[in-house]
Design a protein around this motif. Sequence first.
Motif, mmCIF file in Angstrom:
data_model
loop_
_atom_site.group_PDB
_atom_site.id
_atom_site.type_symbol
_atom_site.label_atom_id
_atom_site.label_comp_id
_atom_site.label_asym_id
_atom_site.label_seq_id
_atom_site.Cartn_x
_atom_site.Cartn_y
_atom_site.Cartn_z
ATOM 1 N N GLN A 107 0.833 -1.203 0.000
ATOM 2 C CA GLN A 107 0.000 0.000 0.000
ATOM 3 C C GLN A 107 0.871 1.257 0.000
ATOM 4 O O GLN A 107 0.563 2.239 -0.685
ATOM 5 C CB GLN A 107 -0.941 0.005 1.205
ATOM 6 C CG GLN A 107 -2.118 -0.947 1.060
ATOM 7 C CD GLN A 107 -3.031 -0.948 2.274
ATOM 8 O OE1 GLN A 107 -2.566 -0.857 3.409
ATOM 9 N NE2 GLN A 107 -4.329 -1.049 2.040
ATOM 10 N N GLN A 110 2.242 1.610 -3.438
ATOM 11 C CA GLN A 110 1.217 2.098 -4.360
ATOM 12 C C GLN A 110 0.968 3.598 -4.186
ATOM 13 O O GLN A 110 0.681 4.309 -5.145
ATOM 14 C CB GLN A 110 -0.096 1.339 -4.145
ATOM 15 C CG GLN A 110 -0.123 -0.070 -4.723
ATOM 16 C CD GLN A 110 -0.066 -0.069 -6.233
ATOM 17 O OE1 GLN A 110 1.004 -0.111 -6.835
ATOM 18 N NE2 GLN A 110 -1.220 -0.015 -6.876
ATOM 19 N N ALA A 111 1.069 4.073 -2.959
ATOM 20 C CA ALA A 111 0.790 5.484 -2.673
ATOM 21 C C ALA A 111 1.970 6.394 -2.997
ATOM 22 O O ALA A 111 1.811 7.616 -3.068
ATOM 23 C CB ALA A 111 0.395 5.649 -1.204
ATOM 24 N N ASN A 174 -2.952 -1.705 -11.403
ATOM 25 C CA ASN A 174 -3.169 -0.852 -10.239
ATOM 26 C C ASN A 174 -4.570 -1.025 -9.660
ATOM 27 O O ASN A 174 -4.744 -1.087 -8.437
ATOM 28 C CB ASN A 174 -2.939 0.620 -10.604
ATOM 29 C CG ASN A 174 -1.468 0.944 -10.767
ATOM 30 O OD1 ASN A 174 -0.624 0.401 -10.070
ATOM 31 N ND2 ASN A 174 -1.143 1.834 -11.704
ATOM 32 N N GLU A 175 -5.548 -1.122 -10.533
ATOM 33 C CA GLU A 175 -6.926 -1.324 -10.066
ATOM 34 C C GLU A 175 -7.064 -2.658 -9.347
ATOM 35 O O GLU A 175 -7.664 -2.760 -8.273
ATOM 36 C CB GLU A 175 -7.890 -1.263 -11.257
ATOM 37 C CG GLU A 175 -9.346 -1.474 -10.872
ATOM 38 C CD GLU A 175 -10.294 -1.458 -12.070
ATOM 39 O OE1 GLU A 175 -11.487 -1.727 -11.880
ATOM 40 O OE2 GLU A 175 -9.822 -1.188 -13.193
ATOM 41 N N ASN A 178 -4.905 -2.645 -5.986
ATOM 42 C CA ASN A 178 -5.515 -1.808 -4.952
ATOM 43 C C ASN A 178 -6.762 -2.475 -4.360
ATOM 44 O O ASN A 178 -6.996 -2.410 -3.147
ATOM 45 C CB ASN A 178 -5.875 -0.435 -5.509
ATOM 46 C CG ASN A 178 -4.655 0.430 -5.770
ATOM 47 O OD1 ASN A 178 -3.605 0.218 -5.176
ATOM 48 N ND2 ASN A 178 -4.780 1.398 -6.672
ATOM 49 N N LYS A 179 -7.540 -3.133 -5.205
ATOM 50 C CA LYS A 179 -8.731 -3.845 -4.739
ATOM 51 C C LYS A 179 -8.330 -5.022 -3.845
ATOM 52 O O LYS A 179 -8.930 -5.262 -2.790
ATOM 53 C CB LYS A 179 -9.536 -4.332 -5.950
ATOM 54 C CG LYS A 179 -10.847 -5.004 -5.594
ATOM 55 C CD LYS A 179 -11.581 -5.423 -6.862
ATOM 56 C CE LYS A 179 -12.891 -6.134 -6.529
ATOM 57 N NZ LYS A 179 -13.597 -6.580 -7.772
ATOM 58 N N ALA A 182 -6.975 -3.573 -0.490
ATOM 59 C CA ALA A 182 -8.045 -2.993 0.338
ATOM 60 C C ALA A 182 -8.846 -4.096 1.029
ATOM 61 O O ALA A 182 -9.192 -3.986 2.212
ATOM 62 C CB ALA A 182 -8.964 -2.129 -0.524
#
Length: 204
Positions: A107, A110-111, A174-175, A178-179, A182
């Motif tokens: 995470q 990714q950020a 990325n989608e 991230n899913k 999360a």
Amino acid sequence: MAPYLDTVLSFADVPITDAGVDTVAFLKAAEGLVGLFDLLNSTAFGVVQNDLKGNIVKVRARYDEVPTLSDTLEKLVENEKGEKKRKATEGLLWLLRGLQFTCMALQIAQANASEELSVAFGKAYDGTLKAFHNFVVKGVFSVAMKACPYRADFFSKLKADPAGGPAAADDHLNEQLNKWLAALDGIVTRLQTFYKAGAHDKGF
């Protein structure tokens, strides 16, 4: 074949009901996360992989022993309460800690698109596992953090199709990632809250 995340069960697809988190699906998704470390291609992370694998084995052994009492992780822990050795409860606790570490590292990565993985994993270690480790283990993890591959190399492997097919597009990766993260974060938070509320983490 297909890019890695297309080949494993996403934590976003792990069923969660009022009774809790589905045990079998959770373990399958956790195995997929363990395989992610192969893409990091660093022997230093062997200690992380082995710890995750060992704890998955402990939880699965309990499920295999009493499946009707262990179909959700919450039921598994509740039904082991009172036994002298709560191997699955302890195994799941440490598995959650390892998953939280990996989740937080990715995470952070990714950020912060310009940050190398060694920095992201170092920050995640400080915020998760470090508090539970002695001096020797901290040293092992310090070596592992420094041995992280370059960010670009890791994400290239994550997008690649081992069979030689087209790589996943950046937006798709990325989608999807991230899913996945999360959902993992939500499951870990849910179960850690459950552990604290029921004092299931006492003694470990």
